[in-house]
Write a protein that holds these residues in place. Structure first.
Motif, mmCIF file in Angstrom:
data_model
loop_
_atom_site.group_PDB
_atom_site.id
_atom_site.type_symbol
_atom_site.label_atom_id
_atom_site.label_comp_id
_atom_site.label_asym_id
_atom_site.label_seq_id
_atom_site.Cartn_x
_atom_site.Cartn_y
_atom_site.Cartn_z
ATOM 1 N N HIS A 161 -55.472 26.506 42.525
ATOM 2 C CA HIS A 161 -54.216 25.945 42.010
ATOM 3 C C HIS A 161 -53.342 26.997 41.331
ATOM 4 C CE1 HIS A 161 -57.189 22.409 41.566
ATOM 5 N NE2 HIS A 161 -56.700 22.447 42.802
ATOM 6 N N ASP A 183 -43.544 25.257 44.880
ATOM 7 C CA ASP A 183 -44.507 24.180 45.123
ATOM 8 C C ASP A 183 -44.095 23.290 46.288
ATOM 9 O OD1 ASP A 183 -46.493 24.804 43.369
ATOM 10 O OD2 ASP A 183 -45.969 23.310 41.857
ATOM 11 N N GLN A 184 -42.800 23.123 46.522
ATOM 12 C CA GLN A 184 -42.368 22.378 47.700
ATOM 13 C C GLN A 184 -42.895 23.078 48.955
ATOM 14 O OE1 GLN A 184 -38.210 20.413 48.498
ATOM 15 N NE2 GLN A 184 -38.128 22.430 49.430
ATOM 16 N N VAL A 186 -45.555 25.100 49.029
ATOM 17 C CA VAL A 186 -47.008 24.922 49.034
ATOM 18 C C VAL A 186 -47.357 23.566 49.630
ATOM 19 C CG1 VAL A 186 -49.069 24.678 47.569
ATOM 20 C CG2 VAL A 186 -47.387 26.471 47.079
ATOM 21 N N GLY A 187 -46.600 22.543 49.241
ATOM 22 C CA GLY A 187 -46.837 21.213 49.797
ATOM 23 C C GLY A 187 -46.665 21.187 51.305
ATOM 24 N N LEU A 190 -49.702 22.506 52.845
ATOM 25 C CA LEU A 190 -50.863 21.613 52.765
ATOM 26 C C LEU A 190 -50.943 20.678 53.972
ATOM 27 C CD1 LEU A 190 -50.987 20.620 48.982
ATOM 28 C CD2 LEU A 190 -52.291 22.380 50.197
ATOM 29 N N ILE A 205 -54.126 17.312 46.928
ATOM 30 C CA ILE A 205 -53.086 17.257 45.898
ATOM 31 C C ILE A 205 -53.644 16.713 44.592
ATOM 32 C CG2 ILE A 205 -50.917 16.131 45.241
ATOM 33 C CD1 ILE A 205 -50.024 16.338 48.131
ATOM 34 N N ARG A 212 -47.541 18.863 39.054
ATOM 35 C CA ARG A 212 -47.153 19.513 40.303
ATOM 36 C C ARG A 212 -47.131 18.541 41.479
ATOM 37 N NH1 ARG A 212 -50.541 25.032 40.888
ATOM 38 N NH2 ARG A 212 -49.003 25.308 42.564
ATOM 39 N N HIS A 213 -47.629 17.343 41.292
ATOM 40 C CA HIS A 213 -47.776 16.407 42.406
ATOM 41 C C HIS A 213 -46.444 16.039 43.059
ATOM 42 C CE1 HIS A 213 -51.993 14.794 41.037
ATOM 43 N NE2 HIS A 213 -51.950 16.100 41.182
ATOM 44 N N LEU A 216 -45.308 18.788 45.397
ATOM 45 C CA LEU A 216 -46.247 18.929 46.508
ATOM 46 C C LEU A 216 -46.074 17.801 47.519
ATOM 47 C CD1 LEU A 216 -49.437 19.998 44.507
ATOM 48 C CD2 LEU A 216 -48.010 21.470 45.944
ATOM 49 N N TYR A 217 -45.924 16.583 47.040
ATOM 50 C CA TYR A 217 -45.720 15.457 47.953
ATOM 51 C C TYR A 217 -44.368 15.563 48.665
ATOM 52 C CZ TYR A 217 -49.844 12.518 47.259
ATOM 53 O OH TYR A 217 -51.128 12.006 47.281
#
Length: 322
Positions: A161, A183-184, A186-187, A190, A205, A212-213, A216-217
């Motif tokens: 993380h 993070d967008q 990184v999402g 994923l 996640i 950060r969720h 990421l979503y």
């Protein structure tokens, strides 16, 4: 046989397509069709990169990029943008600007993301040389950087993380917001790392810090919309997992729809995704992103790019579609 310096450059700098396979990356999925599709995305990205490395100029590269199959063409443009940005960073020049002056303008979002990939590959002191000038879309380079790191350095960025704030950025001198856009990206990665399997995406996640969720979503929904690779049932299951972040998922999906709509590359799978995440057609979802641009304050307390994302999410919440 004599090889031109461009051919030597192409051979030397283009990563092997093997690097985009699930086996090489350590990604897993139970569905062969999904694996093949997501591997094809990576392969066409590197095809675009190779075209940039071997071309005399961006115009010549564009001719080759237009031969890539429609569903995957945007990824080839993204890869070419990475290639031109690396050349700009290493040798100087304005190849990315020249690229955007032509048909690549239809893929402006993917081009800026591709620049972020290049930033991840260049020495840190050379990054400012290729940082996009666009005060709004330039933030997408951070998304591309985040994708690159989570995709190619998965063990460093996903299980541990690791948070990448990236430091100061135009419009964000303290670096307060940069980590959210990274993070967008990184999402988005994923979606590939978890093999487009909704339960695995959600489990991954869930292990990240809660703050950060949302981003990421958002990135996962963007990738699920633009890259595709999942059935309606899988997308609905993913939306269920991320229910608390439904507006952010709608925003990410709308970004994906706008990128395909602008390029004229909307597919049936794009429509399935926007229906699930946005309760709208791709054209309707894309229209929300464009409407949300009106009156953005470039000097406000929140960077315009982040305010844009927030407006889109709020609009879908108001419409009751997420």
């Amino acid at each position: 046989m004599f090889l031109s310096w461009r051919r030597i450059r192409q051979i030397t700098l283009t990563p092997s397509i093997v690097e985009t396979t699930f086996a090489a990356r350590g990604f897993q999925t139970r569905h062969a069709a999904t694996r093949e599709h997501l591997e094809a995305v990576g392969a066409q990205f590197l095809t675009g990169f190779a075209h940039a490395m071997g071309a005399r100029n961006p115009i010549e590269a564009t001719g080759m990029l237009e031969t890539v199959e429609r569903d995957l063409r945007g990824f080839a443009y993204e890869g070419a943008a990475m290639g031109f940005a690396i050349l700009d960073g290493l040798a100087g020049g304005r190849r990315v600007d020249q690229f955007l002056a032509g048909p690549a303008a239809r893929h402006v979002y993917l081009v800026h993301v591709g620049v972020g990939w290049a930033m991840a590959r260049l020495p840190q002191w050379r990054r400012p040389a290729i940082r996009p000038a666009d005060p709004l879309l330039g933030w997408l380079a951070l998304d591309g950087y985040g994708f690159h790191q989570a995709y190619f350095h998965t063990t460093r960025y996903v299980p541990t993380h690791r948070r990448e704030r990236f430091g100061p950025w135009p419009g964000d001198p303290t670096g307060r917001w940069t980590g959210r856009v990274v993070d967008q990206g990184v999402g988005r990665a994923l979606w590939f790392v978890a093999g487009a399997e909704p339960d695995r995406v959600a489990d991954t996640i869930a292990r990240f810090p809660t703050n950060r969720h949302e981003d990421l979503y958002s990135g996962v929904a963007l990738a699920a919309t633009y890259a595709g690779g999942a059935t309606r049932g899988a997308l609905a299951r993913l939306r269920g997992h991320g229910g608390a972040y439904a507006p952010a998922m709608a925003q990410g999906s709308a970004f994906g729809a706008e990128a395909r709509e602008r390029a004229g590359l909307t597919t049936a799978s794009t429509g399935v995704a926007t229906d699930v995440f946005c309760g709208a057609t791709p054209a309707q979802a894309a229209a929300v992103t464009r409407t949300a641009l009106a009156g953005l304050d470039p000097d406000g307390p929140v960077p315009a790019y982040q305010a844009w994302r927030r407006r889109i999410a709020e609009q879908f919440a108001v419409l009751g579609r997420c």
